[in-house]
Write an enzyme that holds these catalytic residues in place. Structure first.
Site, short mmCIF file in Angstrom:
data_model
loop_
_atom_site.label_atom_id
_atom_site.label_comp_id
_atom_site.label_asym_id
_atom_site.label_seq_id
_atom_site.Cartn_x
_atom_site.Cartn_y
_atom_site.Cartn_z
N HIS A 211 0.82 -1.24 -0.06
CA HIS A 211 0.20 -0.22 -0.03
C HIS A 211 0.92 1.36 0.06
O HIS A 211 1.58 1.50 0.83
CB HIS A 211 -1.04 0.13 1.16
CG HIS A 211 -1.77 1.20 1.30
ND1 HIS A 211 -2.82 1.43 0.36
CD2 HIS A 211 -1.94 2.18 1.89
CE1 HIS A 211 -3.47 2.54 0.49
NE2 HIS A 211 -2.72 3.04 1.54
N ASP B 224 0.93 5.19 -0.33
CA ASP B 224 0.49 6.37 -0.24
C ASP B 224 0.97 7.56 -1.14
O ASP B 224 2.16 7.99 -0.56
CB ASP B 224 0.14 7.04 1.10
CG ASP B 224 -0.58 6.08 1.89
OD1 ASP B 224 -2.01 6.00 1.68
OD2 ASP B 224 -0.27 5.72 3.24
N ASP C 266 1.81 -1.31 4.46
CA ASP C 266 2.03 -0.10 3.82
C ASP C 266 3.72 -0.11 3.22
O ASP C 266 4.55 -0.56 4.11
CB ASP C 266 2.23 1.10 5.07
CG ASP C 266 0.67 1.41 5.29
OD1 ASP C 266 -0.20 0.78 4.67
OD2 ASP C 266 0.63 2.07 6.09
N HIS D 255 -6.58 9.53 -0.37
CA HIS D 255 -7.19 9.50 0.91
C HIS D 255 -6.41 9.87 2.14
O HIS D 255 -6.99 9.82 3.41
CB HIS D 255 -7.52 7.84 1.28
CG HIS D 255 -6.46 7.03 1.24
ND1 HIS D 255 -6.38 6.21 0.18
CD2 HIS D 255 -5.53 6.73 2.11
CE1 HIS D 255 -5.20 5.56 0.42
NE2 HIS D 255 -4.75 5.72 1.56
ZN ZN Z 1 -3.32 4.86 2.64
#
Ligand code: ZN
Length: 927
Positions: free
Chosen positions: A175, A177, A426, A569
């Site tokens: 994941h 970001d 992450d 997000h």
């Molecule tokens: Zn995220």
């Protein structure tokens, strides 16, 4: 979650993305002496065309002059007497005090039809699970479920898979970001580029290895800097099905704060990139981290040709209920889609998180032992204090048995014997070691399981679509269609809570300044795309493509990508760190400047009648825009139009598909303003003061408002003069309601001001369609009455504050954790309230210490005349751990039903009493 402070503008206009006008002020050439002298590098031919037109207009003006003088005399009488205007040309005040406008009788296309508001009574689609009903079933009691804390104990019979083995699909993922603790670029440089570089090597080592990727913003950045060999290796992995692009959006978009225009834009940007560079189209949606899920998303994904989707951050009580009823996989149906043609197959992950401890099965203490990045010696370990062990011949039987037990328990929550097991976290897989640790150890486990028929399991690495296809196959249905007996659901998954009463509703309003900037940019992007397309089409037709700056397209692409990035997000939600927020802000501002340039260039080309004389000058923009921002976090400064006796040109653009009649306000440096339409018709102008503080008006700047009729998707040109003879310019009537005596208030010529001491009596402003009542004490809205309806509706605006709890968990960018009910906002002195009334608009501005609110109504026919424009500007930088909220109290008899919207795309209705543990929607917090 540190509290930050903002200066903020927000208001009704934020959500009116599609009805945003852009003003462009024609060049300084007409009045800037420096440029006039250097006009050698400016297209003289253009000036001469304009000059000709000016002369024609002057002539027309002269002809109209006598008529206007006559009208001027009559109107002076009429305003006083309230009689009906015999001329019918000028605004006048009727006997009841409201302004009546001359109206050309042509219809406005944005009118309100009685049926427009009847949608709520329409038939809804048939579903097994309506989320509102589900909420009313739940007790939200948060009982301790044992190893699966927020769930329950899962049991099974060992022979349950004897006839049909369990199919396990382990889906490795990472994941990423695009900005959160670090900026997008820093994440890319520190982590993400290494993930891709390792991926091309490590996936190629074994064709059984699979991986999924979702953020195209990162992928495109890597691709564009990768050499051709790496690109080829990556392309091979994708075409062979080892690497699957899931969702394929520019980012994993937020679903609560994002507008559907931008949600679609970021999806298109990602999909077009994939189509162009790899020729692939995503089949499955993957959204493990957005903080709650909107029903808009399954619709968009379905329309983008996807057949399945996955969600994860859903309220733990809902997960538990759906797990208990084996409803975690369902067809997601739009409430309004009676035909059910847009149903989307959705998988909801059952446990707390998307990390490895919460994805192999119900017991995180066990699952953590199968996250082989956490092997002893690693920087990350298992908080449950039992570390993973590398898989060896000696322990594989025992380890496979332990893992299969978790797989079996998890599979009991679903209707098929196909199991999805995400494997990642992450920014995972950035080091070659982790690829080896995960893939080698899992392959040993799979090999063992698959070679032992008595285990009745078939385990493998997979992509997300591999899993979904297996589910469809097991159920004997085509991909994307409803397996027999699977439930149909409608509704959405807001608000999200991950534990206790930690509702993630703080982010709905975190950093409202940037949420506003996002909408401003979206409207500019929409406007720029339309104008650019029109201009390029006209240029092609005129054979002038070579002269037109078609390269502006790259500015559009940049803007789409920056807006796309901001839908992430942790971006539009306001949950990123300060430095990251500034990075987003700079990107947004840069794109705004770029889009204004696209708009200027396109409008320049389009307004010139004789295209042959068109020349594009990079350094000399032909037009100027109506505002500018000095820095990414500053408020926009309106451009002042300096009037002269020769005309200044104002170009207005209407980006909506309907003709519009609306009131336009510009700042001018003269009270003697005269506004003409392109065909020489003088328009009534409402002249109002520009205020430098609550009680002090500017002596140099004025607001000039006029009614503009704008063609659909078109431009209209207006001519502004400084003219001693401006008979249609009517002054606003201004009243200052001030606390206590003693303040001397005076107007500046030619705008007088009356003042009075505040009293408790309500006061009113009105237009031809509306009468608004305000509290004499607070200066805030109290009631609305439509002219054709004798019933006054109570709509009381209140401002309130929430404190936060003394405990460690405080309200912040993510959570809304108030210390109790809201308390009325109070200040020692009554606010200064300014009431401005005139022929085109009336407004009330209430000045408080921490905010000022403007409520304005426009005296025009159609929707604009029936709408209230509410703008709240706030500055709570001297506050800590306080939230400011605006509440609307009405006497509308809607029972328990409350209507709001999802992404500006669809209406959502909800029943607040089922959300006693949740939070109000309209919270303007200080983070
Ligand atoms: Zn995220």
């Amino acid at each position: 979650m540190k509290l930050k402070k903002q200066v903020t503008v927000c208001g009704g206009a934020i959500f009116c993305v599609a009805v945003f006008s852009l003003y462009l002020m024609l060049d300084r050439v007409q009045h800037d002496p420096a440029r006039r002298q250097s006009a050698g590098n400016f297209p003289r031919s253009q000036i001469s065309v304009l000059q000709n037109r000016i002369e024609q207009l002057e002539q027309l003006l002269e002809e109209n002059h006598q008529i206007i003088s006559h009208i001027k005399d009559s109107v002076l009488e009429l305003t006083d007497t309230g009689a009906i205007s015999p001329s019918g040309h000028l605004p006048f005040r009727s006997a009841n005090g409201s302004w009546v406008l001359p109206f050309d009788g042509r219809p406005t296309f944005l009118s309100v039809q009685p049926l427009d508001c009847q949608f709520a009574l329409g038939r809804r689609s048939q579903t097994d699970l309506q989320m509102l009903d589900v909420y009313s079933l739940l007790s939200f009691d948060n009982v301790d479920g044992g190893v699966w804390k927020q769930g329950f104990e899962i049991t099974y019979e060992p022979n349950e898979w004897d006839d049909e083995p369990l199919q396990v699909f382990v889906v490795p993922h990472s994941h990423n970001d695009p900005g959160w603790i670090k900026t997008f670029d820093k994440y890319y440089n520190d982590q993400t580029q290494h993930i891709f570089n390792n991926m091309v090597v490590k996936l190629a080592e074994d064709p059984r290895r699979k991986f999924i990727w979702s953020e195209i913003s990162f992928f495109a950045k890597w691709w564009e800097s990768a050499d051709v060999h790496k690109q080829e290796a990556m392309r091979k992995l994708i075409l062979s099905g080892q690497l699957e692009m899931v969702t394929g959006g520019w980012v994993m978009t937020d679903e609560a704060s994002a507008h559907y225009f931008a949600m679609i834009d970021q999806l298109i940007e990602g999909h077009q990139w994939l189509e162009k560079n790899l020729g692939v189209t995503p089949r499955s949606g993957w959204a493990v981290d957005p903080f709650g899920y909107s029903a808009t998303m399954p619709y968009l994904l379905k329309r983008a040709n996807m057949s399945s989707m996955l969600i994860q951050r859903v309220h733990y009580s809902i997960k538990k209920h759906f797990a208990a009823t084996r409803s975690l996989e369902f067809m997601w149906r739009q409430t309004w889609d009676i035909e059910s043609g847009t149903d989307m197959f959705c998988h909801m992950m059952p446990f707390y998180s998307y990390d490895v401890p919460h994805t192999c099965g119900p017991d995180p203490k066990i699952c953590c032992q199968f996250d082989f990045k956490r092997l002893p010696g690693s920087r990350v370990n298992c908080p449950w204090k039992v570390p993973p062990r590398a898989i060896t011949d000696a322990n594989v039987a025992e380890r496979a048995g332990v893992l299969l037990d978790q797989y079996r328990k998890k599979s009991k929550l679903f209707r098929s014997k196909v199991l999805l097991v995400p494997l990642g976290d992450d920014f995972r897989f950035d080091k070659p070691l982790e690829w080896d640790q995960q893939y080698f150890n899992y392959q040993k486990l799979f090999d063992y399981m698959n070679s032992h028929p008595e285990m009745h399991v078939k385990a493998q690495f997979a992509t997300l679509t591999d899993y979904f296809n297996a589910v469809y196959k097991a159920n004997g249905v085509a991909p994307g269609t409803r397996p027999p007996d699977y439930p149909v659901l409608s509704g959405d998954f807001f608000a999200y809570a991950d534990r206790e009463d930690h509702y993630w509703s703080g982010y709905y309003t975190s950093r409202p300044f940037y949420k506003n900037l996002d909408r401003v940019l979206e409207s500019h992007l929409r406007g720029a795309e339309i104008l650019y397309s029109l201009a390029v089409a006209h240029a092609r037709r005129a054979g002038l493509e070579g002269r037109y700056p078609v390269s502006d397209y790259s500015l559009l692409t940049d803007a789409r990508r920056n807006i796309g990035l901001f839908q992430h997000h942790d971006a539009i939600t306001g949950t990123a760190k300060e430095a990251v927020v500034i990075d987003y802000g700079n990107r947004l501002l840069g794109s705004l400047v770029g889009l204004k340039r696209v708009i200027i260039n396109a409008a320049h080309f389009l307004v010139i009648k004789n295209k042959d004389i068109y020349r594009f000058y990079q350094t000399e923009p032909f037009l100027e825009t109506d505002d500018r921002r000095a820095t990414q976090d500053s408020l926009p400064q309106r451009t002042l139009i300096e009037l002269e006796s020769s005309p200044r040109y104002l170009v207005l653009f209407n980006p909506v598909e309907q003709e519009r009649l609306c009131v336009v306000t510009v700042l001018v440096n003269s009270a003697r303003v005269r506004v003409l339409t392109e065909d020489g018709q003088t328009l009534p102008v409402q002249l109002s003061a520009q205020w430098v503080s609550a009680i002090e008006m500017s002596g140099e700047v004025y607001q000039a408002s006029f009614m503009a009729r704008l063609p659909a998707l078109g431009l209209a040109v207006f001519h502004l003069y400084d003219s001693a003879d401006s008979p249609m310019t009517l002054r606003s009537d201004t009243l200052l309601r001030i606390p206590g005596q003693g303040q001397s208030i005076r107007g500046l010529d030619p705008l007088p001001v009356r003042s009075q001491t505040v009293d408790a009596q309500p006061f009113y402003i009105q237009s031809q369609s509306l009468t608004l009542g305000f509290s004499g004490t607070t200066g805030l809205l109290e009631s609305i009455r439509r002219k054709d309806d004798p019933q006054e509706v109570r709509v009381q605006i209140q401002f309130l504050t929430y404190g936060t709890r003394p405990s460690k968990d405080k309200s912040g960018a993510y959570l809304f954790l108030p210390d109790g009910n809201a308390k009325p906002y109070s200040q020692r002195e009554a606010p200064v309230v300014r009431v401005v009334e005139g022929p085109l608009f009336a407004e009330v501005v209430a000045h408080y210490q921490h905010f000022q609110q403007t409520v304005r109504i426009h005296n025009v026919p159609g929707v604009d005349g029936l709408s209230l424009d509410i703008t709240t500007m706030l500055d709570i930088r001297d506050q800590n751990n306080k939230e400011l909220a605006m509440r609307l109290v009405t006497d509308i008899q809607s029972g328990d039903t409350f209507y709001t919207d999802l992404n500006g795309f669809q209406v959502k209705y909800t029943c607040p009493q089922t959300w006693s543990k949740s939070s109000p929607l309209l919270v303007l917090d200080s983070s």
